[in-house]
Structures are given as structure tokens and as C-alpha cells.
Design a protein around this motif. Structure first.
Motif, PDB file in Angstrom:
ATOM      1  N   VAL A   1       0.851  -1.184   0.000  1.00  0.00           N
ATOM      2  CA  VAL A   1       0.000   0.000   0.000  1.00  0.00           C
ATOM      3  C   VAL A   1       0.890   1.238   0.000  1.00  0.00           C
ATOM      4  O   VAL A   1       1.706   1.415   0.904  1.00  0.00           O
ATOM      5  N   ALA A   2       0.735   2.078  -1.021  1.00  0.00           N
ATOM      6  CA  ALA A   2       1.504   3.325  -1.102  1.00  0.00           C
ATOM      7  C   ALA A   2       0.874   4.347  -0.162  1.00  0.00           C
ATOM      8  O   ALA A   2      -0.335   4.568  -0.197  1.00  0.00           O
ATOM      9  N   GLN A   3       1.688   4.972   0.653  1.00  0.00           N
ATOM     10  CA  GLN A   3       1.185   5.959   1.610  1.00  0.00           C
ATOM     11  C   GLN A   3       1.116   7.363   1.024  1.00  0.00           C
ATOM     12  O   GLN A   3       0.421   8.222   1.551  1.00  0.00           O
ATOM     13  N   ARG A   4       1.884   7.589  -0.056  1.00  0.00           N
ATOM     14  CA  ARG A   4       1.907   8.932  -0.632  1.00  0.00           C
ATOM     15  C   ARG A   4       2.181   8.844  -2.122  1.00  0.00           C
ATOM     16  O   ARG A   4       2.641   7.823  -2.631  1.00  0.00           O
ATOM     17  N   TYR A   5       1.903   9.937  -2.798  1.00  0.00           N
ATOM     18  CA  TYR A   5       2.183  10.078  -4.223  1.00  0.00           C
ATOM     19  C   TYR A   5       3.643  10.501  -4.342  1.00  0.00           C
ATOM     20  O   TYR A   5       4.027  11.553  -3.840  1.00  0.00           O
ATOM     21  N   ALA A   6       4.468   9.661  -4.966  1.00  0.00           N
ATOM     22  CA  ALA A   6       5.897   9.956  -5.057  1.00  0.00           C
ATOM     23  C   ALA A   6       6.321  10.081  -6.516  1.00  0.00           C
ATOM     24  O   ALA A   6       6.488   9.087  -7.217  1.00  0.00           O
ATOM     25  N   LEU A   7       6.498  11.314  -6.967  1.00  0.00           N
ATOM     26  CA  LEU A   7       6.968  11.583  -8.324  1.00  0.00           C
ATOM     27  C   LEU A   7       8.488  11.545  -8.292  1.00  0.00           C
ATOM     28  O   LEU A   7       9.128  12.487  -7.838  1.00  0.00           O
ATOM     29  N   ALA A   8       9.079  10.415  -8.733  1.00  0.00           N
ATOM     30  CA  ALA A   8      10.534  10.211  -8.632  1.00  0.00           C
ATOM     31  C   ALA A   8      11.096   9.772  -9.981  1.00  0.00           C
ATOM     32  O   ALA A   8      11.390   8.591 -10.193  1.00  0.00           O
ATOM     33  N   PRO A   9      11.278  10.711 -10.924  1.00  0.00           N
ATOM     34  CA  PRO A   9      11.757  10.333 -12.256  1.00  0.00           C
ATOM     35  C   PRO A   9      13.180   9.791 -12.287  1.00  0.00           C
ATOM     36  O   PRO A   9      13.593   9.206 -13.286  1.00  0.00           O
ATOM     37  N   SER A  10      13.941   9.938 -11.205  1.00  0.00           N
ATOM     38  CA  SER A  10      15.304   9.415 -11.207  1.00  0.00           C
ATOM     39  C   SER A  10      15.349   7.910 -10.936  1.00  0.00           C
ATOM     40  O   SER A  10      16.376   7.275 -11.147  1.00  0.00           O
ATOM     41  N   GLU A  11      14.241   7.314 -10.506  1.00  0.00           N
ATOM     42  CA  GLU A  11      14.209   5.872 -10.230  1.00  0.00           C
ATOM     43  C   GLU A  11      14.027   5.092 -11.531  1.00  0.00           C
ATOM     44  O   GLU A  11      13.212   5.457 -12.378  1.00  0.00           O
ATOM     45  N   PRO A  12      14.777   3.997 -11.695  1.00  0.00           N
ATOM     46  CA  PRO A  12      14.644   3.179 -12.914  1.00  0.00           C
ATOM     47  C   PRO A  12      13.223   2.630 -13.107  1.00  0.00           C
ATOM     48  O   PRO A  12      12.733   2.570 -14.234  1.00  0.00           O
ATOM     49  N   ARG A  13      12.564   2.248 -12.030  1.00  0.00           N
ATOM     50  CA  ARG A  13      11.195   1.723 -12.125  1.00  0.00           C
ATOM     51  C   ARG A  13      10.264   2.790 -12.712  1.00  0.00           C
ATOM     52  O   ARG A  13       9.436   2.502 -13.565  1.00  0.00           O
ATOM     53  N   PHE A  14      10.418   4.033 -12.259  1.00  0.00           N
ATOM     54  CA  PHE A  14       9.610   5.138 -12.776  1.00  0.00           C
ATOM     55  C   PHE A  14       9.840   5.291 -14.273  1.00  0.00           C
ATOM     56  O   PHE A  14       8.899   5.417 -15.057  1.00  0.00           O
ATOM     57  N   MET A  15      11.106   5.289 -14.672  1.00  0.00           N
ATOM     58  CA  MET A  15      11.427   5.496 -16.086  1.00  0.00           C
ATOM     59  C   MET A  15      10.902   4.365 -16.962  1.00  0.00           C
ATOM     60  O   MET A  15      10.447   4.603 -18.088  1.00  0.00           O
ATOM     61  N   ARG A  16      10.933   3.119 -16.482  1.00  0.00           N
ATOM     62  CA  ARG A  16      10.395   2.006 -17.268  1.00  0.00           C
ATOM     63  C   ARG A  16       8.903   2.205 -17.516  1.00  0.00           C
ATOM     64  O   ARG A  16       8.417   2.035 -18.641  1.00  0.00           O
ATOM     65  N   PHE A  17       8.161   2.552 -16.483  1.00  0.00           N
ATOM     66  CA  PHE A  17       6.729   2.786 -16.649  1.00  0.00           C
ATOM     67  C   PHE A  17       6.487   3.984 -17.565  1.00  0.00           C
ATOM     68  O   PHE A  17       5.623   3.943 -18.434  1.00  0.00           O
ATOM     69  N   PHE A  18       7.230   5.053 -17.350  1.00  0.00           N
ATOM     70  CA  PHE A  18       7.020   6.261 -18.138  1.00  0.00           C
ATOM     71  C   PHE A  18       7.360   6.039 -19.609  1.00  0.00           C
ATOM     72  O   PHE A  18       6.609   6.467 -20.499  1.00  0.00           O
ATOM     73  N   VAL A  19       8.468   5.373 -19.899  1.00  0.00           N
ATOM     74  CA  VAL A  19       8.835   5.105 -21.297  1.00  0.00           C
ATOM     75  C   VAL A  19       7.755   4.268 -21.970  1.00  0.00           C
ATOM     76  O   VAL A  19       7.408   4.499 -23.132  1.00  0.00           O
ATOM     77  N   PHE A  20       7.178   3.321 -21.246  1.00  0.00           N
ATOM     78  CA  PHE A  20       6.082   2.536 -21.807  1.00  0.00           C
ATOM     79  C   PHE A  20       4.914   3.443 -22.185  1.00  0.00           C
ATOM     80  O   PHE A  20       4.320   3.287 -23.250  1.00  0.00           O
ATOM     81  N   THR A  21       4.573   4.413 -21.334  1.00  0.00           N
ATOM     82  CA  THR A  21       3.463   5.309 -21.653  1.00  0.00           C
ATOM     83  C   THR A  21       3.791   6.197 -22.848  1.00  0.00           C
ATOM     84  O   THR A  21       2.908   6.480 -23.665  1.00  0.00           O
ATOM     85  N   VAL A  22       5.042   6.614 -22.973  1.00  0.00           N
ATOM     86  CA  VAL A  22       5.437   7.435 -24.122  1.00  0.00           C
ATOM     87  C   VAL A  22       5.306   6.621 -25.406  1.00  0.00           C
ATOM     88  O   VAL A  22       4.732   7.092 -26.402  1.00  0.00           O
ATOM     89  N   VAL A  23       5.809   5.399 -25.396  1.00  0.00           N
ATOM     90  CA  VAL A  23       5.710   4.540 -26.584  1.00  0.00           C
ATOM     91  C   VAL A  23       4.243   4.315 -26.941  1.00  0.00           C
ATOM     92  O   VAL A  23       3.847   4.405 -28.107  1.00  0.00           O
ATOM     93  N   TYR A  24       3.427   4.068 -25.938  1.00  0.00           N
ATOM     94  CA  TYR A  24       2.000   3.850 -26.158  1.00  0.00           C
ATOM     95  C   TYR A  24       1.352   5.099 -26.775  1.00  0.00           C
ATOM     96  O   TYR A  24       0.592   4.991 -27.745  1.00  0.00           O
ATOM     97  N   GLN A  25       1.651   6.269 -26.241  1.00  0.00           N
ATOM     98  CA  GLN A  25       1.079   7.507 -26.782  1.00  0.00           C
ATOM     99  C   GLN A  25       1.544   7.755 -28.218  1.00  0.00           C
ATOM    100  O   GLN A  25       0.766   8.212 -29.057  1.00  0.00           O
TER     101      GLN A  25
END
Length: 120
Positions: A91-115
Motif C-alpha cells: 500500500v503506497a502511503q503517498r504520491y511519489a513523483l521520482a523520475p530518477s528511479e529506474p522503475r519510474f522510467m520504465r513505466f514512463f517510457v512505456f506510456t510514451v511509446v503507447y502515446q
């Protein structure tokens, strides 16, 4: 699953919605913030699009693609939180915008490719 059988779509859909409602009850701040982000982005970009009768031109398509990429960037923490909740029970306790994390970038790159695929 045996050959010729179809996946239980209705049961999977019901289970998915059940997870979504449980996640909403366990992470109301994270998912509430995601809803506010979506509302704000839709209100901000609504004047940029032509009316429903107009044929969307290149500018409207480009704005739509850029809007989708920005939305993907801002909602990546929510996607990560939902996946971790469903798969790991975390359970996530807060909204964490962390673009320096590899996990964040993997999800974000997927959304860019999808768009970009949708834009094409």
C-alpha cells in the motif's frame, strides 16, 4: 487452459474492478490526487481542441499526444502503486513523483511509446 477454451473475461473483469475498489479504499490520497491531476489536465487542455464537429488537424493531434505524455508522466506513480498493490499487496502511503528511479522510467517510457503508437 485447454486448446479452444476462452479466458474467463467476465470473471477477470470483475476481479480487476474489485482490486480497483480495494485499492481506492486503501490508498485514497494517492488515487484521489490522481483524479485531481486528471481533472486539472483535462480542464487545461480542453480549450486547445477543436469542437466535436471539426476534423482534428495535425496541431490537435500533436497537442493530444503531448497531453497524453504529460498525463503519463504525472500518473506513473499511480500506475506503479496500483501494480505493486495488486501484485505484492503493498500500500503506497503517498504520491511519489521520482523520475530518477529506474522503475519510474520504465513505466514512463512505456506510456510514451503507447502515446506515440496511438498518435501514429
Amino acid at each position: 487452459m485447454a486448446a479452444g477454451e476462452h479466458p474467463p473475461i467476465v470473471e477477470l473483469t470483475i476481479q480487476g474492478w474489485r482490486y480497483a475498489f480495494v485499492a481506492l479504499s486503501r490508498m485514497p490520497a494517492v488515487l484521489g490526487l490522481a483524479m485531481l491531476i486528471m481533472f486539472a489536465l483535462n480542464v487545461a487542455t480542453l480549450p486547445l481542441f477543436p469542437g466535436p464537429q471539426a476534423e482534428p488537424g495535425f496541431a490537435a493531434q500533436a497537442i493530444g499526444t503531448l497531453s497524453g505524455i504529460v498525463t503519463g508522466f504525472l500518473l506513473t506513480p499511480v500506475a506503479i502503486a496500483m501494480h505493486r498493490f495488486v501484485l505484492l499487496g503493498e500500500v503506497a502511503q503517498r504520491y511519489a513523483l521520482a523520475p530518477s528511479e529506474p522503475r519510474f522510467m520504465r513505466f514512463f517510457v512505456f506510456t510514451v511509446v503507447y502515446q506515440l503508437l496511438i498518435g501514429v
